[in-house]
Design an enzyme around this catalytic site. Structure first.
Site, PDB file in Angstrom:
ATOM      1  N   SER A 137      -7.346   2.072   1.102  1.00 33.93           N
ATOM      2  CA  SER A 137      -6.762   3.006   0.151  1.00 33.93           C
ATOM      3  C   SER A 137      -7.025   2.453  -1.249  1.00 33.93           C
ATOM      4  CB  SER A 137      -5.258   3.118   0.433  1.00 33.93           C
ATOM      5  OG  SER A 137      -4.625   3.905  -0.546  1.00 33.93           O
ATOM      6  N   LYS A 163     -10.011   6.055   1.309  1.00 33.51           N
ATOM      7  CA  LYS A 163      -9.050   6.994   0.721  1.00 33.51           C
ATOM      8  C   LYS A 163      -8.970   6.696  -0.766  1.00 33.51           C
ATOM      9  CE  LYS A 163      -4.051   6.955   1.029  1.00 33.51           C
ATOM     10  NZ  LYS A 163      -2.904   7.092   1.933  1.00 33.51           N
ATOM     11  N   LYS A 165      -7.067   7.581  -4.370  1.00 30.86           N
ATOM     12  CA  LYS A 165      -5.903   8.200  -5.006  1.00 30.86           C
ATOM     13  C   LYS A 165      -6.392   9.077  -6.143  1.00 30.86           C
ATOM     14  CE  LYS A 165      -2.589   6.089  -2.702  1.00 30.86           C
ATOM     15  NZ  LYS A 165      -1.484   6.772  -2.009  1.00 30.86           N
ATOM     16  N   ASP A 191      -5.807  11.223  -1.790  1.00 30.47           N
ATOM     17  CA  ASP A 191      -4.343  11.256  -1.652  1.00 30.47           C
ATOM     18  C   ASP A 191      -3.751  11.481  -3.042  1.00 30.47           C
ATOM     19  OD1 ASP A 191      -1.674  10.958  -1.067  1.00 30.47           O
ATOM     20  OD2 ASP A 191      -1.814   8.879  -0.354  1.00 30.47           O
ATOM     21  N   GLU A 216      -4.592  14.600   1.091  1.00 32.98           N
ATOM     22  CA  GLU A 216      -3.257  14.149   1.493  1.00 32.98           C
ATOM     23  C   GLU A 216      -2.212  14.500   0.429  1.00 32.98           C
ATOM     24  OE1 GLU A 216      -3.254   9.985   2.557  1.00 32.98           O
ATOM     25  OE2 GLU A 216      -1.071   9.870   2.689  1.00 32.98           O
ATOM     26  N   ASP A 241       2.016  13.531   4.214  1.00 34.15           N
ATOM     27  CA  ASP A 241       2.558  12.173   4.268  1.00 34.15           C
ATOM     28  C   ASP A 241       4.049  12.281   3.929  1.00 34.15           C
ATOM     29  OD1 ASP A 241       3.365   9.556   3.692  1.00 34.15           O
ATOM     30  OD2 ASP A 241       1.745   9.094   2.311  1.00 34.15           O
ATOM     31  N   LYS A 265       3.773   7.168   9.087  1.00 36.50           N
ATOM     32  CA  LYS A 265       4.206   5.843   8.640  1.00 36.50           C
ATOM     33  C   LYS A 265       5.537   5.605   9.332  1.00 36.50           C
ATOM     34  CE  LYS A 265       2.170   6.174   4.035  1.00 36.50           C
ATOM     35  NZ  LYS A 265       2.441   6.282   2.585  1.00 36.50           N
ATOM     36  N   GLY A 293      -0.130   3.268   5.361  1.00 33.78           N
ATOM     37  CA  GLY A 293       0.413   1.971   4.966  1.00 33.78           C
ATOM     38  C   GLY A 293       1.319   2.111   3.761  1.00 33.78           C
TER      39      GLY A 293
END
Ligand code: OSB
Ligand code: MG
Length: 373
Positions: A137, A163, A165, A191, A216, A241, A265, A293
């Site tokens: 990530s 992934k 952000k 995400d 996400e 998420d 998660k 995570g």
């Protein structure tokens, strides 16, 4: 099992590099490590994954400390449970919400149960896979060039999923740059941590053109309705998420088609029992899941690895080796991946398969407290 004592220790772990998501940057990870002891002297370990700030969920480390100490421990200590799966229904009777705090205790009880039975946590949970594909990530980067460099490095290291952000202004151009430089086949996802609203549909439509594995949590952290409006207008699967706090929200997601992938998660949903329920439900409905995570230390990571060894975790998780986060992890051996980007599940070891460095934990603790009946 009967928990007789819970020792809470909070440590501050400096991150190897700062981590920026749409709602803030962090340089230090505060975590609370729980040590549970039962009436037969068996120990179980867990980690509370709530944030430093309430910028992912309303729960924070300070709140969790208070909730575990004042509300959860008094409900748990000295009470006999036949199975760790009984813990959340018991706690839910009198305590609403606070899933991350409950999860910390519940997951510690599962770890303890695995040790009592002298088998691995992965086996106790019903895991089947001994090697897991890893994913990384990447936080928001200062420029598209910098992001391209980071993604290139991650692919060279062997990660199976990258992934990225995103937030308004740090999205389409950034991902386009990665696609241009690294090709259309690179397994990429984004995400947003709730950085957009339906007014940003234009931008989200542009992201939809970039062949992403998923987008996400684009919209509000507690929404499952507007995400359905959005999903209806995108080809790319939406992955939820923050919004999936329990099995019922996963049911809502499927019923409304507000997303087509779930990031599980265990901390966010209240622990392993709820994670297993969501896993089984998603499997039945054909919804792919993966294990997210929360910048965990090696303790929380061990729990994620055990969970992700279940069959239906078919997409690589946010599962990176210790060195991406910490100079030195709290467990030994540290978490590692091989040159093919695979991580070994400690399937044939007892409990979580890692030793907590207790001396180090104690010397680093900024606060600790032993809770007894
Ligand atoms: O949204 O998945 C998230 C970290 C902290 C809070 C929220 C998130 C994340 C990550 C980190 O993406 C994933 C990791 O632990 O490597
Ligand atoms: Mg997320």
């Amino acid at each position: 099992m009967q928990i007789e004592r819970i020792t809470m220790r909070e440590v501050h772990l400096p991150l190897v590099e700062p981590f920026t998501i749409s709602s803030g940057t962090q340089t230090v990870r505060r975590v609370t490590i729980l040590q549970l002891e039962d009436d037969e002297g068996v120990t179980g370990w867990s980690e509370c994954v709530s944030g430093e700030q309430p910028n992912y969920s309303p729960e924070t480390q300070d709140i969790s400390w208070m909730v575990i100490r004042n509300w959860i421990a008094p409900q748990m200590l000295g009470r006999r449970f036949k199975h760790p799966g009984e813990i959340i229904p018991w706690l839910d009777r009198e305590i609403r919400g606070h899933r991350m705090s409950k999860a910390a205790v519940e997951m510690g009880a599962w770890e303890l149960q695995a040790r009592r039975q002298e088998r691995s946590l992965a086996q106790l949970l019903g895991g089947t896979r001994k090697r897991l594909a890893t994913g990384v990530s990447l936080g928001i980067q200062p420029s598209p060039e910098k992001l391209v460099e980071k993604v290139r490095e991650a692919l060279q290291e062997g990660f199976h999923k990258v992934k990225i952000k995103v937030k308004p202004g740090y999205d389409v151009q950034y991902i386009q740059a990665v696609r241009r430089e690294l090709g259309d086949e690179t397994p990429l996802m984004v995400d947003a941590n709730s950085a957009y609203t339906m007014r940003d549909l234009d931008v989200l439509r542009q992201l939809d053109e970039l062949n992403l594995m998923m987008i996400e949590q684009p919209l509000a952290w507690d929404d499952v309705v507007q995400h359905a409006d959005l999903q209806a207008q995108l080809r790319t699967p939406v992955c939820l998420d923050e919004s999936i706090t329990c099995l019922d929200r996963a049911r809502d997601m499927v019923r409304l088609d507000s997303g087509r992938i779930v990031n599980i998660k265990p901390g966010r949903v209240g622990g392993f029992a709820e994670s297993l329920a969501i896993h089984d439900f998603c499997c039945e409905k054909g919804i792919p899941v993966w294990c997210g995570g929360m910048l965990e230390s090696g303790v929380g990571r061990a729990h994620n690895v055990a969970l992700a060894s279940l069959d239906h975790f078919i997409i690589p998780g946010d599962l990176s080796p210790s060195r991406r986060y910490w100079q030195q992890d709290l467990v030994e051996p540290a978490w590692e991946m091989d040159e093919k980007g695979m991580m070994q599940v400690p399937f044939d070891q007892i409990g979580m398969g890692r030793q907590v460095q207790l001396d180090r934990l104690e010397s680093m603790a900024v606060r600790s407290e032993m809770l007894e009946r």
